[in-house]
Design a protein around this motif. Structure first.
Motif, PDB file in Angstrom:
ATOM      1  N   GLU A 324      -1.984   0.347   6.854  1.00 38.80           N
ATOM      2  CA  GLU A 324      -1.294  -0.881   6.477  1.00 38.80           C
ATOM      3  C   GLU A 324      -0.431  -0.673   5.234  1.00 38.80           C
ATOM      4  N   LEU A 325      -0.973  -0.010   4.225  1.00 35.78           N
ATOM      5  CA  LEU A 325      -0.225   0.237   2.996  1.00 35.78           C
ATOM      6  C   LEU A 325       0.856   1.291   3.199  1.00 35.78           C
ATOM      7  N   ASN A 326       0.595   2.235   4.084  1.00 30.96           N
ATOM      8  CA  ASN A 326       1.504   3.356   4.294  1.00 30.96           C
ATOM      9  C   ASN A 326       2.701   2.988   5.167  1.00 30.96           C
ATOM     10  N   SER A 327       2.479   2.224   6.231  1.00 31.47           N
ATOM     11  CA  SER A 327       3.577   1.927   7.161  1.00 31.47           C
ATOM     12  C   SER A 327       3.512   0.521   7.768  1.00 31.47           C
ATOM     13  N   ILE A 328       2.620  -0.334   7.244  1.00 31.13           N
ATOM     14  CA  ILE A 328       2.459  -1.708   7.734  1.00 31.13           C
ATOM     15  C   ILE A 328       2.275  -1.705   9.248  1.00 31.13           C
ATOM     16  N   GLY A 329       1.332  -0.899   9.708  1.00 32.71           N
ATOM     17  CA  GLY A 329       1.068  -0.826  11.134  1.00 32.71           C
ATOM     18  C   GLY A 329       1.780   0.324  11.803  1.00 32.71           C
ATOM     19  N   VAL A 330       1.818   0.283  13.131  1.00 35.36           N
ATOM     20  CA  VAL A 330       2.378   1.363  13.933  1.00 35.36           C
ATOM     21  C   VAL A 330       3.300   0.756  14.986  1.00 35.36           C
TER      22      VAL A 330
END
Length: 467
Positions: A324-330
């Motif tokens: 979530e912090l890295n890419s706000i989901g996939v």
């Protein structure tokens, strides 16, 4: 007779002295003139023969991009005139940008594990793996707010669990499924989730030699204060650690178990290659954290999607928080495509299939078997290389005794005077990955077995000529 007055047309009436309307009109005229001038410049640039319109930021030609979606199409090699693409014309998706060897003397790049071998299978599948995503579909950040992994598409979740039940390589039904942008992101998420936030020193991350070459780089890439790369698990001294177990192992194809055993130690199982085309499925894996990737399962590396099976809820929550912090989901697009691909695979085995077609794992095992036979014959003819030997085992999926056909060949140069096999092969225009990146001797190299047929056949032909 009443006098009539002639009025000047509104567009020619001079503005009152000092009027703002006058300045506004002048401004619009300048704006229109400026726009016209810029268009002329743009046309001149596009018409200039010195402008390389086929180039992309990665150095690929226009065939490896979606340049046809632009307003001006790239020129074809046969000298066809440029044409304007209408707004109604569909965007065309070209084939992958990996180029075939141009000649018998071309450089052969087998450094990366780009799984283009699977292209021919999916071409033969017709539209069974195709998907259409409407313009309004999958707009929201959220996929399923009732799921712990709120950005996991329900269809992908379902097809992941179905595929694992079909193959019997891992238990998914008592684990949380977490989706990631490839297994690399999930690997970083697992390191984050397992590392205590209050330790005075970073937690040691280890793996037995030869380990996957990206483990050290990915572990230390963020220079995290939570964890750090500590090298060979077999040489590690300590009680607190995270051990990475890649099985079948990249690069040598061996089946691995954890080397270390401590109450304070934790283990991540990287099972990217635990599929029937590469190795016999001898048991159902059931570990706390298991990582998988679509790229090596089906060949769809470009979709950049993987998944983790995680037993502990708190660990799963922390991994989800990292993503979530890295890419706000996939990407939902990637998930929906992967779900359709997985469905096509499972349908090929579970639905009536009189012609015995559309079976991915059969295709993969047949191709890997032929390639390994060709490679072993080339090594035998050359006489200066060696390869690992594997014992056949009973496979739960095929229900027969099968061989091991790893996705990579762990090749050793036995030629006298050659201390660096990578440099030796490079001198013969074969690119490989040096054993030093895997914590091993420079006499070893890793060779990808997953490229297209033409590339692989040229490789074994050239290898057999080396003495």
């Amino acid at each position: 007779m009443a006098k009539t007055s002639k009025k000047m047309p509104r567009r020619n009436r001079p503005p009152p002295k000092g009027s703002l309307i006058g300045f506004a009109g002048l401004g619009w005229e300048l704006l229109v003139f400026g726009s016209f001038a810029l268009n002329l410049v743009a046309i001149a640039l596009f018409a200039s023969p010195s402008l390389d319109r086929g180039a992309t930021p990665l150095g690929f030609d226009s065939e490896g991009s979606v340049a046809e979606a632009a307003l001006v199409a790239s020129p074809h090699l046969d000298g066809q005139k440029e044409k304007m693409v209408s707004a109604e014309e569909e965007i065309s998706v070209s084939s992958t940008s990996g180029s075939l060897p141009a000649s018998k003397d071309a450089v052969i790049n087998l450094d990366h594990g780009d799984p283009t071998m699977y292209e021919s299978f999916w071409k033969g599948m017709g539209n069974r793996g195709d998907i259409t995503i409407a313009g309004w579909q999958a707009i929201s950040y959220f996929s399923d707010v009732t799921n712990l992994c709120w950005f996991l598409e329900p269809e992908f979740d379902h097809e992941i669990r179905r595929l694992h039940r079909l193959v019997g390589n891992a238990i998914a039904d008592n684990h949380f499924v977490i989706v990631g942008t490839g297994s690399t992101q999930l690997f970083q998420a697992a390191l984050y989730a397992l590392s205590p936030p209050d330790t005075p020193e970073p937690l040691s991350v280890v793996s037995a030699v030869p380990y996957y070459s990206s483990y050290p780089a990915v572990t230390d890439y963020l220079r995290s204060g939570l964890y750090r790369w500590a090298g060979d698990a077999s040489a590690f001294k300590g009680n607190a650690y995270i051990e990475l177990v890649c099985s079948p192992n990249n690069p040598d194809g061996s089946i691995r178990e954890a080397v270390l055993n401590s109450e304070k130690g934790m283990t991540i199982y990287d099972l990217a290659y635990y599929w029937p085309q590469y190795t016999p499925i001898t048991r159902v894996e059931d570990h706390d954290i298991m990582l998988f990737t679509v790229s090596k399962t089906t060949g769809h590396a470009g979709s950049r999607i993987g998944w983790a099976l995680v037993r502990d809820k708190d660990v799963a929550k922390r991994m989800i928080k990292f993503v979530e912090l890295n890419s706000i989901g996939v990407s939902k697009d990637s998930q929906l495509r992967a779900a359709k691909i997985f469905k096509a695979i499972s349908d090929g085995y579970e639905l009536p299939n009189p012609e015995n077609k559309y079976k991915l794992f059969n295709f993969g095992r047949q191709h890997m078997s032929m390639r390994w036979n060709k490679l072993r014959e080339a090594v035998k003819v050359s006489g200066i290389f060696s390869l690992p030997e594997f014992q056949p085992s009973h496979c739960r999926f095929t229900r027969e005794r099968t061989e091991t056909y790893p996705a990579f060949a762990w090749l050793k140069c036995e030629k006298e005077g050659v201390e660096d096999c990578e440099s030796f092969l490079r001198s013969h225009k074969i690119l490989s990955r040096n054993g030093k990146y895997f914590g091993a001797d420079r006499k070893y190299v890793r060779i990808s077995m997953l490229d297209r047929d033409d590339t692989f056949d040229l490789f074994v032909e050239r290898l057999s000529s080396l003495t």
